[in-house]
Design a protein around this motif. Structure first.
Motif, mmCIF file in Angstrom:
data_model
loop_
_atom_site.group_PDB
_atom_site.id
_atom_site.type_symbol
_atom_site.label_atom_id
_atom_site.label_comp_id
_atom_site.label_asym_id
_atom_site.label_seq_id
_atom_site.Cartn_x
_atom_site.Cartn_y
_atom_site.Cartn_z
ATOM 1 N N VAL A 234 14.560 32.931 7.094
ATOM 2 C CA VAL A 234 14.757 33.418 5.720
ATOM 3 C C VAL A 234 14.483 34.919 5.645
ATOM 4 C CG1 VAL A 234 13.910 33.288 3.345
ATOM 5 C CG2 VAL A 234 14.267 31.189 4.657
ATOM 6 N N GLY A 235 13.409 35.381 6.306
ATOM 7 C CA GLY A 235 13.072 36.799 6.289
ATOM 8 C C GLY A 235 14.148 37.650 6.923
ATOM 9 N N LEU A 237 17.300 36.791 7.371
ATOM 10 C CA LEU A 237 18.519 36.667 6.563
ATOM 11 C C LEU A 237 18.501 37.658 5.399
ATOM 12 C CD1 LEU A 237 21.153 35.227 5.766
ATOM 13 C CD2 LEU A 237 19.763 33.550 4.524
ATOM 14 N N ILE A 238 17.385 37.748 4.698
ATOM 15 C CA ILE A 238 17.266 38.698 3.581
ATOM 16 C C ILE A 238 17.438 40.124 4.089
ATOM 17 C CG2 ILE A 238 15.725 39.633 1.820
ATOM 18 C CD1 ILE A 238 14.440 36.833 1.672
ATOM 19 N N SER A 239 16.833 40.422 5.241
ATOM 20 C CA SER A 239 16.944 41.758 5.832
ATOM 21 C C SER A 239 18.397 42.078 6.200
ATOM 22 C CB SER A 239 16.057 41.854 7.067
ATOM 23 O OG SER A 239 16.163 43.119 7.668
ATOM 24 N N ILE A 241 21.140 40.833 4.812
ATOM 25 C CA ILE A 241 21.889 41.057 3.561
ATOM 26 C C ILE A 241 21.591 42.450 3.018
ATOM 27 C CG2 ILE A 241 22.131 40.317 1.150
ATOM 28 C CD1 ILE A 241 21.544 37.442 2.145
ATOM 29 N N LEU A 242 20.318 42.840 3.059
ATOM 30 C CA LEU A 242 19.921 44.171 2.599
ATOM 31 C C LEU A 242 20.596 45.257 3.435
ATOM 32 C CD1 LEU A 242 18.046 45.967 0.850
ATOM 33 C CD2 LEU A 242 16.304 45.697 2.623
ATOM 34 N N SER A 266 15.996 48.314 6.078
ATOM 35 C CA SER A 266 15.974 46.898 6.447
ATOM 36 C C SER A 266 14.914 46.629 7.519
ATOM 37 C CB SER A 266 17.350 46.443 6.939
ATOM 38 O OG SER A 266 17.733 47.130 8.113
ATOM 39 N N VAL A 270 11.767 44.038 6.830
ATOM 40 C CA VAL A 270 11.544 42.809 7.603
ATOM 41 C C VAL A 270 10.213 42.865 8.352
ATOM 42 C CG1 VAL A 270 12.701 43.483 9.779
ATOM 43 C CG2 VAL A 270 12.740 41.091 9.019
#
Length: 290
Positions: A234-235, A237-239, A241-242, A266, A270
Motif C-alpha cells: 500500500v505504501g 502503491l501510494i508513492s 501514484i504520487l 515520492s 515512501v
C-alpha cells in the motif's frame, strides 16, 4: 532472463542461510571470471566476434547456476505450496512492480514529453546521485534474513538496536559522500561532457532523496520481514501514484528538473512513511528524539 532469474533464486537461498560470502565467491570466479576467461579463449580461437561474449555469458551463467544448485540441492527435494506463502508472495511481487514503476516511470515520461537528450542528462544526474545508495544495498543484502530470524525468535530489542545502529552509520557515511558529490558537482558532471552540467538540479534533487533514503535505513525490509507485506504494498502503491502524478504535472513546466523533484518527493514520502511504520513496530528511536 531464465538464468538470471535462477541466479536470483539461488542468491535468496544463500542469503537466507547466511552464506552470502560463498555465493559471491562463486559469482566472482565462475560468473565474472568465467566470462573473461571464456571470451578471451574464444577471441584467440575465432577472433573478434561479438557472439563470443554471448557464448561466454551463457556458459559462465550455466556453470555458476550448476555449482549453486549442487551446494543447495537439498532445498529442491520436494515442493510444497501453501496458501499463506502465495498470499505473502503476491503482496511482495506487486510491491516490487510498484517499486520498478517508481524507478523508471520518470525516464519513460521524459522521453514521451521531451526528448532523448533530456533522458541522457537526467540519467547521468540520477546515477551520480544514487552513488551513496551502494552502502544501503550492502546492508540490505545481509540485514533481512537476520531481522526475520531475530524478530520471529522474539528478540525484538536486538532487532531495534541493530536497526538503530546501522541506520546511524548509514546516514553518517551517506551524508559525507553526498556532500562531496554536491561540492564537486561540476567536475563530476563534466566527466560525461560539458553539456551534462545542465543536470545540476537533477543531481541536487535526487541527492536529497537519497539522503532521506539512507537516513531511515532498511525500513521496508523490516516491514516485510516482520510479516507486513500488504502494508509495504500500500505504501509503495501510494508513492507510485504520487510519482506519476507529479511527473505529469511538473515535467511540462520544469523539464527534467520537474522529474527529479517529483522523484525526490515520492522517495521522501515512501521512506518517511516506512520510518514511522517501523517506529510503531519496533518502538525505535534512531535519532534519540524520533
Amino acid at each position: 532472463i531464465w538464468l538470471l532469474s535462477a541466479e536470483q533464486l539461488f542468491f535468496s537461498i544463500f542469503r537466507a542461510r547466511h552464506h552470502i560470502k560463498q555465493f559471491f565467491i562463486i559469482k566472482s570466479i565462475l560468473g565474472i571470471g568465467g566470462i573473461i576467461l571464456i571470451s578471451s579463449l574464444l577471441y584467440f580461437i575465432s577472433g573478434s566476434i561479438e557472439v563470443n561474449i554471448v557464448i561466454a555469458a551463457y556458459l559462465s551463467a550455466l556453470m555458476s547456476c550448476f555449482v549453486y544448485f549442487m551446494l543447495c540441492k537439498d532445498m529442491f527435494s520436494s515442493l510444497h505450496m501453501k496458501k499463506e506463502f502465495i498470499t505473502y508472495s503476491m503482496a511482495i511481487i506487486l510491491g516490487g512492480v510498484m517499486s520498478l514503476l517508481i524507478n523508471y516511470i520518470d525516464i519513460v515520461m521524459i522521453e514521451a514529453m521531451l526528448s532523448s537528450k533530456e533522458v541522457a542528462l537526467y540519467k547521468v544526474g540520477t546515477d551520480l546521485a544514487q552513488t551513496p545508495s551502494i552502502f544501503l544495498r550492502v546492508v540490505n543484502t545481509v540485514f533481512p534474513p537476520l531481522i526475520s530470524k531475530l524478530y520471529h525468535e522474539g528478540k525484538v530489542d536486538e532487532v531495534r538496536k541493530l536497526y538503530e545502529k546501522l541506520t546511524r552509520y548509514l546516514v553518517l557515511v551517506s551524508s559525507v559522500v553526498i556532500v562531496i558529490i554536491l561540492i564537486l558537482w561540476k567536475p563530476l558532471l563534466s566527466l560525461y561532457g560539458l553539456e551534462y552540467i545542465d543536470a545540476k538540479m537533477v543531481l541536487i534533487y535526487r541527492s536529497i532523496g537519497q539522503l532521506i533514503n539512507a537516513s531511515v535505513g532498511s525500513v521496508w525490509y523490516i516491514v516485510l520481514m516482520t510479516g507486513h507485506p500488504r502494508i509495504r504494498f500500500v505504501g509503495v502503491l501510494i508513492s507510485a501514484i504520487l510519482n506519476v502524478s507529479l511527473n505529469y504535472l511538473l515535467i511540462p513546466v520544469m523539464g527534467i528538473e520537474g522529474a527529479a523533484l517529483a522523484s525526490m518527493c515520492s522517495t521522501v514520502f515512501v521512506n518517511i512513511l516506512g520510518f514511522f511504520i517501523v517506529k510503531k513496530i519496533l518502538k525505535s528511536k534512531v535519532y534519540y528524539f524520533v
